[in-house]
Design an enzyme around this catalytic site. Structure first.
Site, mmCIF file in Angstrom:
data_model
loop_
_atom_site.group_PDB
_atom_site.id
_atom_site.type_symbol
_atom_site.label_atom_id
_atom_site.label_comp_id
_atom_site.label_asym_id
_atom_site.label_seq_id
_atom_site.Cartn_x
_atom_site.Cartn_y
_atom_site.Cartn_z
ATOM 1 N N ALA A 68 13.606 -12.997 -12.508
ATOM 2 C CA ALA A 68 12.232 -13.331 -12.867
ATOM 3 C C ALA A 68 11.849 -14.598 -12.117
ATOM 4 C CB ALA A 68 12.124 -13.540 -14.367
ATOM 5 N N GLU A 113 18.600 -6.572 -14.145
ATOM 6 C CA GLU A 113 18.014 -5.767 -15.231
ATOM 7 C C GLU A 113 17.104 -4.670 -14.681
ATOM 8 O OE1 GLU A 113 16.720 -9.386 -17.146
ATOM 9 O OE2 GLU A 113 17.917 -8.930 -18.932
ATOM 10 N N GLY A 169 16.620 -10.837 -13.956
ATOM 11 C CA GLY A 169 15.692 -9.709 -14.038
ATOM 12 C C GLY A 169 15.905 -8.705 -12.906
ATOM 13 N N GLU A 228 21.154 -16.351 -16.104
ATOM 14 C CA GLU A 228 20.156 -17.071 -16.907
ATOM 15 C C GLU A 228 20.760 -18.248 -17.654
ATOM 16 O OE1 GLU A 228 20.511 -13.758 -16.787
ATOM 17 O OE2 GLU A 228 18.564 -12.734 -16.843
HETATM 18 C C1 HXC Z 1 11.624 -18.390 -8.291
HETATM 19 C C2 HXC Z 1 13.202 -18.359 -6.632
HETATM 20 C C3 HXC Z 1 14.070 -17.596 -7.429
HETATM 21 C C4 HXC Z 1 13.613 -17.225 -8.738
HETATM 22 C C5 HXC Z 1 15.044 -17.953 -5.551
HETATM 23 N N1 HXC Z 1 13.848 -18.558 -5.475
HETATM 24 N N2 HXC Z 1 15.209 -17.354 -6.745
HETATM 25 N N3 HXC Z 1 11.992 -18.745 -7.059
HETATM 26 N N4 HXC Z 1 12.397 -17.643 -9.133
HETATM 27 N N5 HXC Z 1 14.350 -16.468 -9.573
HETATM 28 C C6 HXC Z 1 13.310 -19.304 -4.347
HETATM 29 C C7 HXC Z 1 13.957 -20.649 -4.152
HETATM 30 O O1 HXC Z 1 13.373 -21.602 -5.020
HETATM 31 C C8 HXC Z 1 13.687 -20.934 -2.701
HETATM 32 O O2 HXC Z 1 12.357 -21.378 -2.551
HETATM 33 C C9 HXC Z 1 13.784 -19.563 -2.056
HETATM 34 O O3 HXC Z 1 13.592 -18.617 -3.122
HETATM 35 C C10 HXC Z 1 15.137 -19.299 -1.416
HETATM 36 O O4 HXC Z 1 16.145 -19.543 -2.412
HETATM 37 P P1 HXC Z 1 17.404 -20.497 -2.176
HETATM 38 O O5 HXC Z 1 17.899 -20.915 -3.493
HETATM 39 O O6 HXC Z 1 17.074 -21.579 -1.199
HETATM 40 O O7 HXC Z 1 18.416 -19.485 -1.468
HETATM 41 P P2 HXC Z 1 20.011 -19.512 -1.474
HETATM 42 O O8 HXC Z 1 20.516 -20.910 -1.289
HETATM 43 O O9 HXC Z 1 20.416 -18.452 -0.524
HETATM 44 O O10 HXC Z 1 20.443 -19.079 -2.962
HETATM 45 C C11 HXC Z 1 20.169 -17.763 -3.435
HETATM 46 C C12 HXC Z 1 20.307 -17.707 -4.979
HETATM 47 C C13 HXC Z 1 19.451 -18.777 -5.624
HETATM 48 C C14 HXC Z 1 21.800 -17.888 -5.380
HETATM 49 C C15 HXC Z 1 19.892 -16.286 -5.375
HETATM 50 O O11 HXC Z 1 18.124 -18.696 -5.085
HETATM 51 C C16 HXC Z 1 19.358 -18.659 -7.114
HETATM 52 O O12 HXC Z 1 20.289 -19.025 -7.819
HETATM 53 N N6 HXC Z 1 18.210 -18.183 -7.613
HETATM 54 C C17 HXC Z 1 17.928 -18.083 -9.026
HETATM 55 C C18 HXC Z 1 18.746 -16.961 -9.670
HETATM 56 C C19 HXC Z 1 18.479 -16.899 -11.172
HETATM 57 O O13 HXC Z 1 18.718 -17.848 -11.896
HETATM 58 N N7 HXC Z 1 17.949 -15.770 -11.623
HETATM 59 C C20 HXC Z 1 17.595 -15.552 -13.022
HETATM 60 C C21 HXC Z 1 16.168 -15.956 -13.228
HETATM 61 S S1 HXC Z 1 15.721 -15.893 -14.940
HETATM 62 P P3 HXC Z 1 11.981 -22.606 -1.586
HETATM 63 O O14 HXC Z 1 10.531 -22.857 -1.868
HETATM 64 O O15 HXC Z 1 12.891 -23.733 -1.911
HETATM 65 O O16 HXC Z 1 12.225 -22.039 -0.197
HETATM 66 C C22 HXC Z 1 15.524 -14.283 -15.255
HETATM 67 C C23 HXC Z 1 15.145 -13.976 -16.682
HETATM 68 C C24 HXC Z 1 14.914 -12.532 -16.851
HETATM 69 O O17 HXC Z 1 15.652 -13.427 -14.446
HETATM 70 C C25 HXC Z 1 14.084 -12.302 -18.068
HETATM 71 C C26 HXC Z 1 13.388 -11.020 -18.033
HETATM 72 C C27 HXC Z 1 12.580 -10.739 -16.871
#
Ligand code: HXC
Length: 259
Positions: free
Chosen positions: A67, A113, A110, A133
């Site tokens: 998400a 999911e 997400g 998460e």
């Molecule tokens: C918003 C995101 C994002 C996310 C990545 N980005 N994931 N933005 N929401 N979920 C953005 C980063 O901020 C960054 O923007 C760009 O995408 C590239 O990401 P990086 O982190 O620089 O890439 P990398 O170093 O290769 O790392 C990849 C990654 C990491 C390991 C996947 O991005 C990460 O940990 N992302 C979050 C994963 C996460 O926590 N997902 C769960 C979300 S909560 P900029 O502007 O800096 O270039 C969820 C709840 C579900 O899903 C509930 C129901 C829907």
């Protein structure tokens, strides 16, 4: 036929409808707008009599990193509830035609999911599945605690969900989350090959078979068997049942009409 909306690219190829997540700058983070476009595309395919099977994919680098964290970071409980943030996922659950997820790179939160809302998961060898998460102060909210546990069992699911560990494609395959792992260059072609094969089958039977399999997670064994029996009998109202069985007996290929 190809059409483009901003965040989801859609395409139909024979009887297969493809949705491609298209927000590469944030690793296909599932914003509200993206989810709404995805759901609209899936519902349109579900209502299109020419489409029998769907594929959801991302890019070779990422399926979806979850998400959109920026959407949620400052939200209050009331905002989350008033926007009915998670309820829209029920509309994906309600899609009746089979959906194949073609996953390469990250399928996190997400994103994982979303793959688990699909019916078959084809993974590239680079795929990484996770529910991280917990690392951002929350927990899965779109079915991760339920569907991952059903797919891989409590003790593996707990490590993924409590410690945010990613599963490699091979681990996910061995654990039962993934249908098949293929080379990175092949993941979409393999998903499309499978989709085209499934699309050769009788479309109404496909929908009812999907419905029956999904009931296995919701019903007791005897309720599920009863449900299956009723769906089985109901297929004898279709022309495709007659065609399929007659074609077998006449040693020819069946020509299904979805009727
Ligand atoms: C918003 C995101 C994002 C996310 C990545 N980005 N994931 N933005 N929401 N979920 C953005 C980063 O901020 C960054 O923007 C760009 O995408 C590239 O990401 P990086 O982190 O620089 O890439 P990398 O170093 O290769 O790392 C990849 C990654 C990491 C390991 C996947 O991005 C990460 O940990 N992302 C979050 C994963 C996460 O926590 N997902 C769960 C979300 S909560 P900029 O502007 O800096 O270039 C969820 C709840 C579900 O899903 C509930 C129901 C829907």
């Amino acid at each position: 036929m190809a059409a483009m909306s901003e965040l989801i690219l859609t395409q139909t190829e024979d009887h297969v409808g493809v949705c491609t997540l298209n927000r590469p700058e944030v690793l296909n983070a599932l914003s509200v707008e993206l989810m709404d476009q995805l759901i609209a595309a899936l519902e349109a395919f579900d209502n299109d009599p020419n489409v029998y099977v769907m594929v959801i994919t991302g890019s070779e680098k990422v399926f979806a990193a979850g998400a959109d964290i920026a959407d949620m970071a400052e939200a209050s409980v009331v905002e989350m509830m008033e926007h009915n943030y998670l309820a829209r996922w029920l509309r994906i659950k309600a899609i009746r035609k089979p959906i194949i997820a073609a996953v390469s790179g990250y399928a996190l939160g997400g994103g994982c999911e979303l793959a688990m809302h699909c019916d078959i998961i084809i993974a590239s060898e680079s795929a990484k599945f996770g529910q991280p998460e917990i690392n951002i102060g929350v927990m899965p909210g779109a079915g991760g605690t339920q569907r991952l546990t059903r797919a891989i069992g409590k003790f593996k699911a707990m490590e993924v969900i409590l410690n945010g560990r990613f599963l490699s494609a091979q681990e996910a395959f061995e654990a039962g989350l993934v249908t098949r792992v293929v080379a990175k260059e092949q993941f979409l072609a393999e998903a499309m090959r499978l989709a085209h094969q499934i699309a050769q089958r009788p479309p109404i039977a496909l929908k009812l078979a999907k419905e029956a399999v999904l009931k296995a997670d919701e019903m007791s064994l005897s309720e599920g068997l009863e449900y299956e029996r009723k769906l089985f009998y109901s297929l004898f109202a279709t022309e495709d049942q007659k065609e399929g069985m007659r074609a077998f007996l006449e040693k020819r290929k069946a020509a299904y009409k979805g009727k």
